[in-house]
Motif scaffolding. Structure first.
Motif, short mmCIF file in Angstrom:
data_model
loop_
_atom_site.label_atom_id
_atom_site.label_comp_id
_atom_site.label_asym_id
_atom_site.label_seq_id
_atom_site.Cartn_x
_atom_site.Cartn_y
_atom_site.Cartn_z
N VAL A 146 0.83 -1.21 0.00
CA VAL A 146 0.00 0.00 0.00
C VAL A 146 0.86 1.25 0.00
O VAL A 146 0.67 2.17 -0.81
N THR A 147 1.83 1.33 0.92
CA THR A 147 2.65 2.55 1.00
C THR A 147 3.46 2.75 -0.27
O THR A 147 3.62 3.88 -0.74
N GLY A 148 3.99 1.66 -0.83
CA GLY A 148 4.75 1.79 -2.08
C GLY A 148 3.89 2.27 -3.22
O GLY A 148 4.30 3.13 -4.02
N THR A 149 2.66 1.77 -3.29
CA THR A 149 1.73 2.21 -4.34
C THR A 149 1.40 3.69 -4.18
O THR A 149 1.41 4.46 -5.15
N VAL A 150 1.11 4.11 -2.95
CA VAL A 150 0.73 5.50 -2.70
C VAL A 150 1.88 6.45 -3.00
O VAL A 150 1.70 7.49 -3.66
N ILE A 151 3.09 6.10 -2.56
CA ILE A 151 4.23 6.99 -2.79
C ILE A 151 4.56 7.05 -4.29
O ILE A 151 4.91 8.12 -4.81
N THR A 152 4.44 5.93 -4.99
CA THR A 152 4.63 5.95 -6.44
C THR A 152 3.61 6.87 -7.10
O THR A 152 3.96 7.68 -7.99
N LEU A 153 2.37 6.79 -6.67
CA LEU A 153 1.31 7.64 -7.22
C LEU A 153 1.57 9.11 -6.94
O LEU A 153 1.34 9.97 -7.80
N ILE A 154 2.09 9.42 -5.75
CA ILE A 154 2.42 10.81 -5.42
C ILE A 154 3.44 11.35 -6.42
O ILE A 154 3.30 12.45 -6.97
#
Length: 473
Positions: A146-154
């Motif tokens: 989840v955190t990796g996906t969110v930071i990538t999206l940012i």
């Protein structure tokens, strides 16, 4: 050179090194180094948000001063401790990029604006302080997937900002014709001269990261911006309106833009951001624990996360934004081998000093957008790359559903960026949620991960956060 691998505490990490008091001249030099490493990142958010909201140069300069002041105070609280606040480790605090999308979505709404941003920021900070003791349980909702996906999206979402910067601003500009507001094409958008300077800044950053060593390599972004400013000055492409009128010394007044407004949907958006920043900070604190040798306890973690919340409340009061620990400074602790929290405290004092000098803030606000664009491509690209690195901790061979979580979350999160009018017919009260790709992507990632995998155990979640964060440095 400051960036050596020596340490007064010896080769092995020791908790004593965290509390070691370093002679003042050396402590000041090391503190200044921390400021140089994080300065470009900490002033980037006021520049992004101020530019997106169409604020004047004077207002953007005020935002930068307020940002530096709140960052300095938050850093002092984290490093030195204050009652039940502060992790008491070498932590540097700065505005989180995770808040940029939601804040712009709130700010561009004519019925909300800056007062609603600050109201939501204050509420999110209070929320952060209240949930800090529960983060051990909540961490199970934010595994690396989840955190990796969110930071990538940012990083991907912010890349559009960097591209527009490099091209010299927005592709369209608002003009008033016959008393009506119209969006017309920006004739200067994509000016070859501006693109060339943006490319020059990018090349300078690449050269420094390839051939620079120590401190020089650590401040490659800042040096690239300085190089771009020098070229812009040589070609007469910088404007210094308001610099002469700015005071040499001034105080940042609380609630400068008016009393905060507390709007429910805006508060929900910022509370989601607060959860993300608390998870990020948890990882950074666990990494610092491994680096410095100071054992992380639930009480110490709670103190650090409470300080994140308190710093965010101060941000809302002092006209700035949510705060979190800066990962590049965690890396600097590793590079220098200096683990004293008093170095971070000295950096906090430097930030407060800079906040008292409005002329410096005006100079920063005068940096042309195309100069920032060259650096922004690197900076925001690195945010996305960090997310990709975190996703590297996911075992895709054993987890066939992970790709669905990533694909759908990023796909939904990019809707507001790629098609701003996609949700235009939904109720206005939903806009702070639907107009922020970061919020959409985060909600999707959390819900999809829960659907496929459930919640991680507390011990497993902490172990993954520690290994992931420490591996990044």
């Amino acid at each position: 050179m400051l960036t050596t691998h020596t340490t007064d505490a010896g080769d092995n990490p020791s908790s004593d090194a965290v509390d070691q008091k370093i002679p003042l001249p050396r402590c000041a030099a090391l503190g200044l180094q921390h400021v140089l490493v994080m300065y470009a990142g900490t002033v980037a958010v006021p520049l992004i948000v101020g530019g997106a909201l169409g604020l004047s140069k004077a207002d953007i300069a005020f935002l930068i001063n307020a940002d530096l002041l709140a960052a300095g105070i938050a850093t002092l609280i984290q490093a030195l401790g204050l009652w039940g606040f502060g992790v008491r480790m070498p932590v540097m605090m700065g505005v989180t990029f995770a808040a940029v999308g939601p804040m712009i979505a709130i700010g561009i709404n004519p019925s909300l604006g800056l007062p609603a941003i600050y109201g939501a920021t204050i509420a999110a900070g209070i929320f952060g302080m209240l949930v800090a003791p529960l983060m051990g349980r909540l961490l199970g909702v934010f595994p690396p997937l989840v955190t990796g996906t969110v930071i990538t999206l940012i990083g991907i979402s912010l890349m559009g900002v960097a591209i527009n910067w490099a091209a010299g601003g927005q592709p369209t500009v608002g003009r008033v014709i016959d008393g009506m507001s119209h969006a017309t094409a920006n004739p200067d958008y994509g000016d070859p001269a501006k693109l060339a300077i943006a490319a020059f800044v990018l090349l300078v950053v690449l050269a420094i990261t390839r051939f620079g060593k120590g401190l020089i390599a650590n401040i490659a972004i800042l040096l690239g911006i300085v190089a771009g400013v020098c070229v812009s000055l040589a070609f007469g492409l910088m404007q210094f309106d308001g610099l002469a009128e700015a005071n040499w010394v001034a105080l940042t007044t609380p609630l400068h833009f008016g009393m905060p407004r507390f709007e429910f949907t805006a508060i929900v958006s910022m509370c989601i951001v607060m959860l993300i920043t608390l998870v990020e900070s948890t990882g950074m604190f666990l990494a610092l624990s491994a680096i410095t040798g100071r054992r992380m306890t639930p009480e110490l973690l709670t103190r650090g996360l409470r300080a994140d919340g308190l710093g965010t409340v101060l941000g809302g009061v002092f006209n700035t934004f949510p705060y979190t620990s800066f990962s590049q400074n965690v890396g600097l602790v590793t590079v220098t081998g200096v683990r004293s929290r008093y170095v971070a405290a000295m950096s906090g004092l430097f930030l407060i000093l800079l906040a008292l000098l409005p002329k410096v803030a005006h100079l920063v606000a005068s940096v042309p957008s195309f100069v920032l664009g060259g650096a922004g491509i690197v900076m925001f690209g690195m945010v996305a790359a960090t997310g990709v690195r975190i996703l590297g901790a996911v075992d895709f061979a054993k987890n066939r559903h992970a790709l669905y979580v990533i694909a759908i979350s990023i796909g939904l999160g990019l809707i507001p960026t790629l098609s701003p009018n996609f949700f235009q017919h939904l109720p206005a009260w939903m806009h702070p949620l639907t107009h922020s790709g970061i919020v959409l992507g985060t909600c999707a990632a959390v819900l999809l991960n829960l659907f496929y995998h459930g919640v991680l155990s507390k011990d497993r979640a902490f172990a993954l956060a520690a290994s992931t964060s420490h591996g990044s440095e």
